[in-house]
Design an enzyme around this catalytic site. Structure first.
Site, mmCIF file in Angstrom:
data_model
loop_
_atom_site.group_PDB
_atom_site.id
_atom_site.type_symbol
_atom_site.label_atom_id
_atom_site.label_comp_id
_atom_site.label_asym_id
_atom_site.label_seq_id
_atom_site.Cartn_x
_atom_site.Cartn_y
_atom_site.Cartn_z
ATOM 1 N NE ARG A 69 -3.477 -0.945 2.733
ATOM 2 C CZ ARG A 69 -4.026 -1.167 3.917
ATOM 3 N NH1 ARG A 69 -4.211 -0.177 4.754
ATOM 4 N NH2 ARG A 69 -4.385 -2.378 4.261
ATOM 5 C CB SER B 107 -8.432 -1.462 1.620
ATOM 6 O OG SER B 107 -9.258 -2.075 2.564
ATOM 7 C CG HIS B 108 -10.137 0.877 5.373
ATOM 8 N ND1 HIS B 108 -9.571 -0.370 5.285
ATOM 9 C CD2 HIS B 108 -9.546 1.494 6.412
ATOM 10 C CE1 HIS B 108 -8.677 -0.489 6.259
ATOM 11 N NE2 HIS B 108 -8.636 0.614 6.950
ATOM 12 C CE LYS C 108 -7.231 -5.555 1.005
ATOM 13 N NZ LYS C 108 -8.624 -5.386 1.443
ATOM 14 C CG ASP D 257 -14.184 -2.527 2.766
ATOM 15 O OD1 ASP D 257 -14.857 -3.187 1.951
ATOM 16 O OD2 ASP D 257 -13.035 -2.845 3.095
ATOM 17 C CG ASP E 91 -11.333 -3.866 -0.731
ATOM 18 O OD1 ASP E 91 -11.845 -3.518 0.351
ATOM 19 O OD2 ASP E 91 -10.406 -4.687 -0.796
ATOM 20 C CG ASP F 246 -11.957 -6.735 1.932
ATOM 21 O OD1 ASP F 246 -12.334 -5.650 2.434
ATOM 22 O OD2 ASP F 246 -10.747 -6.999 1.743
ATOM 23 N NE ARG F 247 -12.505 -3.010 6.167
ATOM 24 C CZ ARG F 247 -12.556 -1.979 7.015
ATOM 25 N NH1 ARG F 247 -12.506 -2.163 8.305
ATOM 26 N NH2 ARG F 247 -12.657 -0.760 6.557
ATOM 27 C CG HIS G 12 -11.645 -8.346 7.125
ATOM 28 N ND1 HIS G 12 -11.447 -8.316 5.763
ATOM 29 C CD2 HIS G 12 -10.903 -7.340 7.633
ATOM 30 C CE1 HIS G 12 -10.620 -7.316 5.469
ATOM 31 N NE2 HIS G 12 -10.286 -6.703 6.582
#
Length: 467
Positions: A16, A105-106, A115, A244, A246, A248-249, A331
């Protein structure tokens, strides 16, 4: 040609950085070459590549694919979508050996990252450091590879809908749910999914916009759920789900506008699962409420407390054959009738399924949970060189006492009034603290114990560090 990454970019669980400052196309190309080199050595050849809705993602995708091809890997482009759609492309196609999702992501809009999945397992820690080593030495394999674009969205949506298998759809026709994609990459998939779900669905911010004009896409921060709460209240919906950036959460609220935190969602999923799989192991991270671990045990399951971090949890699930796991950060991992990765869209479907199978509304399930008071995750800056040392000092001091200490990940101390946690973040130079009690006074005393330990190590709980 060798390549050196900015020292801040290769993280514990992913890669990142800030676009134009610490991360750019040369880095993406080097990641592609190094990842392909490792995959070829392991006997693999084909990599699925996806990306999120950030402005910088297409540029990074182009460079990443160049790198993968130049070191001899074939690429299957699955296009823009949520991270779990990329995981799905990797898990469901036999000829695909690895996957890379370009996502910030966030993080704020000017960040981006990667990822990775490697032959069906999470790629993290030493794996990521290995990419840096291969790049620094320029020790990558040479070759050529092909590029193929593949439409996976439709198959992915079909797979998500299987989460309702065996449930009487007619009984769900009265269901009314609100959804907030936060202008993140899950938006188009959410539109396609909601169109196929029974009941009435109200959607917010499904238009993908990497500048996130409405609110930041991090559903673990309650302020970001304000629009969803307003929607649920205004239309009198059964509950609301948020994602979120992307996908995944997951974040959720009940019909009364109460937040259902990550560990509370896990309590609902666990109750549903344990009806069908008595005695199953259910994993949660060290930040999760004691109420969750107690609930899993009371329902006949085996609660297992494990380290925070999606890659670490996935690895532990494989090792223990746990069908379900989750983290406070939203997650949730289903290996029960799914692939074991974190997918917030699937978690949304499984929330509908759990409530249907349990014969209770999400609001009733939330209302039945014990009333406890806890702090959010408190994060404060500490010098990188000190963060792990401080945890070791706290452990050493507590070793000489009769304190009930769990040192799975940092220090979690249980007392008759509740528990407190102090751990070092793997991804930032911060310490994370959290405490939980059944009373405000108890919580204050637990926070006092945290402050006491910090003071003994020459620190104080100063200003909050952001994500």
């Amino acid at each position: 040609m060798s390549h050196r990454f900015h020292p801040s970019v290769l993280r514990e669980y992913d890669i990142r950085g800030v676009i134009g400052e610490t991360l750019g196309p040369d880095d993406a190309r080097a990641i592609g070459r190094a990842f392909a080199t490792l995959l070829r050595e392991a006997g693999g050849k084909t990599v699925a590549v996806g990306y999120d809705g950030r402005v910088s993602s297409p540029m990074l995708e182009h460079a990443l694919i160049e790198g993968l091809n130049a070191s001899g890997c074939d690429v299957v482009r699955v296009g823009m979508g949520p991270t779990p759609m990329l995981y799905y492309a990797e898990a469901s196609a036999e000829e695909v050996d690895g996957g890379i999702q370009i996502t910030g992501s966030h993080n704020p809009a000017n960040y981006n990252g990667f990822k990775m999945v490697f032959q069906g397992r999470p790629f993290f820690g030493q794996d990521i450091q290995m990419l840096g080593k291969i790049a620094a030495e320029g020790a990558w394999s040479d070759g050529t590879g092909s590029i193929e674009s593949r439409e996976v969205m439709a198959a992915y949506i079909e797979r998500l809908l299987e989460g309702l298998a065996g449930i009487d759809r007619a009984g769900l026709e009265g269901l009314r749910v609100g959804w907030d994609a936060g202008n993140g990459a899950a938006g188009p998939a959410l539109e396609a999914l909601a169109a196929r779900l029974p009941g009435e669905h109200h959607l917010l911010y499904t238009h993908v916009d990497g500048n996130f004009p409405n609110h930041h896409p991090d559903p673990t921060v309650e302020a970001n759920l304000a629009d969803l709460k307003a929607l649920v209240a205004d239309k009198n919906l059964d509950f609301g789900v948020a994602f979120d950036g992307d996908g995944d959460r997951i974040g959720a609220i009940d019909g009364a506008g109460r937040v259902i935190w990550g560990d509370q969602l896990l309590m609902i999923y666990a109750e549903d699962l344990l009806q069908r799989q008595q005695g199953a192991t259910i994993i949660a991270d060290v930040k999760a409420s004691r109420a969750l671990f107690d609930r899993v045990a009371a329902l006949g399951g085996k609660p297992l407390m494990w380290k925070t971090g999606h890659s670490l949890i996935k690895s532990k699930m494989k090792e223990t054959h746990a069908p379900l796991a989750g983290e406070m950060s939203g997650h949730v991992f289903f290996a029960d009738e799914y692939y074991g990765y974190d997918d917030a869209l699937y978690a949304g479907v499984r929330l509908i399924a759990a409530a249907a199978r349990l014969g209770k509304s999400v609001t009733e399930l939330r209302a039945a949970m014990p009333a406890i008071v806890n702090t959010p995750e408190l994060r404060f800056q500490v010098d990188e060189t000190r963060k792990f040392a401080v945890i070791d000092e706290v452990k050493a001091r507590l070793a000489g006492t009769d304190a009930d200490v769990d040192d799975t990940d940092g220090v979690r101390v249980t007392t008759p009034e509740g528990w407190w946690l102090l751990r070092a973040s793997n991804t930032q130079d911060v310490l994370v603290a959290r405490a939980e009690s059944d009373s405000d006074a108890g919580l204050e005393r637990l926070m006092g114990q945290i402050d006491e330990q910090l003071a003994a190590s020459g620190l104080e709980r100063g200003p909050q560090a952001g994500h």
